[in-house]
Scaffold this active site. Structure first.
Site, short mmCIF file in Angstrom:
data_model
loop_
_atom_site.label_atom_id
_atom_site.label_comp_id
_atom_site.label_asym_id
_atom_site.label_seq_id
_atom_site.Cartn_x
_atom_site.Cartn_y
_atom_site.Cartn_z
N ASP A 172 -21.70 -8.05 18.65
CA ASP A 172 -21.88 -9.38 17.89
C ASP A 172 -20.66 -10.44 17.73
O ASP A 172 -20.37 -10.90 16.82
CB ASP A 172 -22.45 -9.18 16.52
N TYR A 204 -24.25 -16.40 20.48
CA TYR A 204 -24.75 -17.33 19.27
C TYR A 204 -25.30 -18.71 19.58
O TYR A 204 -25.29 -19.48 18.67
CB TYR A 204 -24.20 -17.12 17.94
N ASN A 238 -30.66 -9.57 20.40
CA ASN A 238 -31.52 -10.41 20.22
C ASN A 238 -31.10 -11.96 20.29
O ASN A 238 -31.77 -12.87 20.72
CB ASN A 238 -32.04 -10.46 18.68
N HIS A 323 -28.59 -2.58 21.36
CA HIS A 323 -28.53 -3.28 20.14
C HIS A 323 -28.59 -2.89 18.85
O HIS A 323 -28.04 -3.13 17.99
CB HIS A 323 -28.67 -4.78 20.52
N HIS A 333 -31.21 -6.14 8.60
CA HIS A 333 -31.98 -5.34 9.86
C HIS A 333 -32.56 -4.10 9.54
O HIS A 333 -32.49 -3.19 10.48
CB HIS A 333 -31.07 -5.29 11.00
N VAL A 361 -26.26 -5.28 13.06
CA VAL A 361 -25.60 -5.42 11.67
C VAL A 361 -24.17 -5.71 11.68
O VAL A 361 -23.36 -5.08 12.22
CB VAL A 361 -26.07 -4.07 11.01
#
Ligand SMILES: *[C@@H]1O[C@H](CO)[C@@H](O)[C@H](O)[C@H]1NC(C)=O
Ligand SMILES: *[C@@H]1O[C@H](CO)[C@@H](O)[C@H](O)[C@H]1NC(C)=O
Ligand SMILES: *[C@@H]1O[C@H](CO)[C@@H](O)[C@H](O)[C@H]1NC(C)=O
Ligand SMILES: *[C@@H]1O[C@H](CO)[C@@H](O)[C@H](O)[C@H]1NC(C)=O
Ligand SMILES: *[C@@H]1O[C@H](CO)[C@@H](O)[C@H](O)[C@H]1NC(C)=O
Ligand SMILES: *[C@@H]1O[C@H](CO)[C@@H](O)[C@H](O)[C@H]1NC(C)=O
Ligand SMILES: [Fe+2]
Length: 472
Positions: A172, A204, A238, A323, A333, A361
């Site tokens: 992330d 992102y 995601n 993920h 989440h 997370v």
């Protein structure tokens, strides 16, 4: 509780209730491991502006940018080199040579572009270079015919049971000021990661209007300083889905699959979202939380056939990347990974997976070795239990993202959770030999060498001893 037992023997029923309550409170409700007392100074997590130094380009006509490499075959003798040119397609050739031989070799790649909303990509090149020697430093150049740039990487040692190897763990990441701090800490960490296992959510870009794909470009320029020199092993998160049916983009993962290639065919996978590689003494299985994984699906079928192929005499360390975490005691989440856990967890215990890394997370968490596979809907056995055949689950989604840190946790800390903390950081999994690996988690607010959490991993196949006492 059956009504017959409570009517025929009330005291026994009351006793049973008390015992049950005690068991429940010790198993589920009692505090688990450690919730760190470290409280991070709250700052806004914001993207670095597009004119930041980290997004800068070398000058020159059609100069290659966004250079990145990943493993290109199943064993580590090939590398996929990818880059983008903006002015014209130019050449998809990679020139490369080993440190010991000055003779340059050439490999030919392919170029493509894609459109997304009103964005048109640059010319995206992918070129696999094959038949490399193990454990060798190679130089490579891209931009043949226009502006050339030179980089280097070192191939892994030949696959084998006692080969030491050091993996970095990042998830992330995004492109905020925190992301830059995470990458800097990874680069400066004296433990010197040789390959990054990236657990999903790259740029992102989808956070912007029209998923502004300029932010895919800027992200790739930002991480070039690491990923042009050592492979990053990709997992889809995601934020890679980029589902945009309103503009007719009904197939997910379009920008991601155009920009990032993985060697999925080498492990007989039929899609780039789940695949495996061997690297040194590790067998790494990448799974997709966002592709079908139920019974009879391609991913299910593949994993079912894949796990028996892992030969622990050759690759003692069995590592899984995904993920969405299965064991997550943050409020964010919460339970999103549950359906996949129900499908695959029995296999992970059966095949003695050493460790599962996930992201998603935006915080850090490490579990005990737990299994929750006894539950079958009629028996009511739904409490995770310690099991030395089960993996340790680590959430490492603390790369920097743009949505901020996950701070809310479920209380009290469940027994399976060994350590949790809402700070940005990265981790290192340092394999020493077939029995021992040293794991450490490093938060951005500390000095580069500081370990905020650590433990010795004992291999589940060669040395399946309870190692929970070795954690800090
Ligand atoms: C795409 O559309 C957005 C919003 O309308 C605009 O800001 C941007 O400049 C456009 N980009 C291109 C490449 O046309
Ligand atoms: C990112 O980090 C690098 C290395 O620490 C530093 O040189 C650079 O100035 C940073 N850039 C930004 C925008 O924070
Ligand atoms: C497993 O790997 C070892 C060591 O490389 C090898 O000797 C053995 O034949 C392999 N077993 C199988 C079933 O392939
Ligand atoms: C761990 O799980 C396996 C698979 O369910 C089971 O066979 C084994 O008995 C369990 N071990 C312990 C100590 O509970
Ligand atoms: C986090 O906790 C605060 C205070 O209890 C609550 O107001 C907020 O809704 C929670 N957020 C999430 C995402 O659970
Ligand atoms: C494996 O590595 C550990 C940790 O460095 C060490 O203590 C152990 O002796 C090594 N085992 C062998 C067989 O060398
Ligand atoms: Fe995510």
């Amino acid at each position: 509780m059956g009504s017959s037992s409570s009517s025929s023997s009330p005291s026994l029923a009351a006793f049973a209730v008390i015992v049950l309550a005690l068991v429940l409170s010790s198993a589920v409700l009692c505090n688990g491991g450690k919730t760190s007392v470290y409280v991070r100074k709250l700052e806004k997590t914001v993207d670095m502006p597009l004119d930041s130094d980290v997004f800068g380009l070398p000058s020159g006509y059609n100069v290659p940018q966004q250079v990145h490499i990943t493993q290109g075959d199943h064993v580590g003798k090939a590398v996929i080199v990818s880059w983008v040119t903006e002015d014209e397609p130019g050449s998809s050739t990679v020139l490369y040579w080993s440190e010991n031989s000055k003779q340059k070799k050439m490999a030919e790649g392919k170029v493509k572009t894609y459109k997304f909303y009103n964005y048109t990509s640059g010319y995206i090149h992918h070129c696999a270079i094959r038949n490399l020697e193990f454990n060798t430093k190679y130089y490579y150049m891209v931009g043949v015919g226009h502006t050339m740039r030179k980089f280097w990487f070192t191939t892994p040692p030949e696959v084998g049971p006692d080969v030491p190897y050091t993996f970095g763990l990042i998830g992330d990441l995004g492109q905020t000021f925190d992301s830059n701090s995470t990458l800097t800490h990874y680069e400066q960490n004296p433990r010197k990661g040789q390959t990054v296992l990236f657990v999903g959510d790259l740029s992102y870009a989808d956070n912007y209007p029209n998923h502004d794909n300029v932010r895919w470009d800027s992200w790739a320029r930002f991480v070039e300083r690491s990923v042009a020199y050592q492979p990053w092993i990709w997992t889809a998160g995601n934020h890679e889905i980029d589902f945009a049916p309103e503009i007719g983009e009904t197939k997910p993962f379009k920008p991601y699959t155009h920009r990032y290639h993985v060697p999925y065919r080498a492990s007989k996978s039929t899609a780039p979202f789940w695949y495996s590689i061997k690297r040194a003494s590790a067998y790494i299985i990448v799974l997709s939380s966002y592709s079908a994984y139920g019974m009879y699906t391609p991913q299910y079928q593949w994993l079912k056939e894949e796990l028996p192929k892992v030969n622990r005499s050759e690759t003692p360390w069995l590592i899984v990347l995904m993920h969405s975490p299965w064991y997550n005691s943050y409020s964010y989440h919460y339970m999103e990974g549950e359906t996949m856990r129900v499908m695959y967890e029995p296999w992970f215990v059966q095949y003695k997976v050493d460790v599962v890394f996930a992201g998603h997370v935006h915080a850090y968490e490490r579990s005990e070795r737990v299994s929750n596979i006894a539950y079958n809907i009629v028996n009511g056995i739904c409490i995770p239990v310690k099991n030395q055949s089960a993996p340790v689950y680590i959430t490492i989604g603390d790369g920097g993202n743009i949505e901020g840190l996950a701070t809310n946790m479920t209380e009290p800390q469940p027994a399976y959770s060994a350590y949790r903390e809402a700070s940005f950081g990265h981790a290192i999994f340092d394999i020493k030999n077939r029995t021992h690996a040293y794991y450490s988690w490093h938060r951005n607010h500390d000095g580069y060498a500081v370990e905020a959490d650590s433990m010795w991993f004992f291999n589940r196949f060669w040395h399946p001893v309870d190692e929970s006492a070795t954690s800090q």
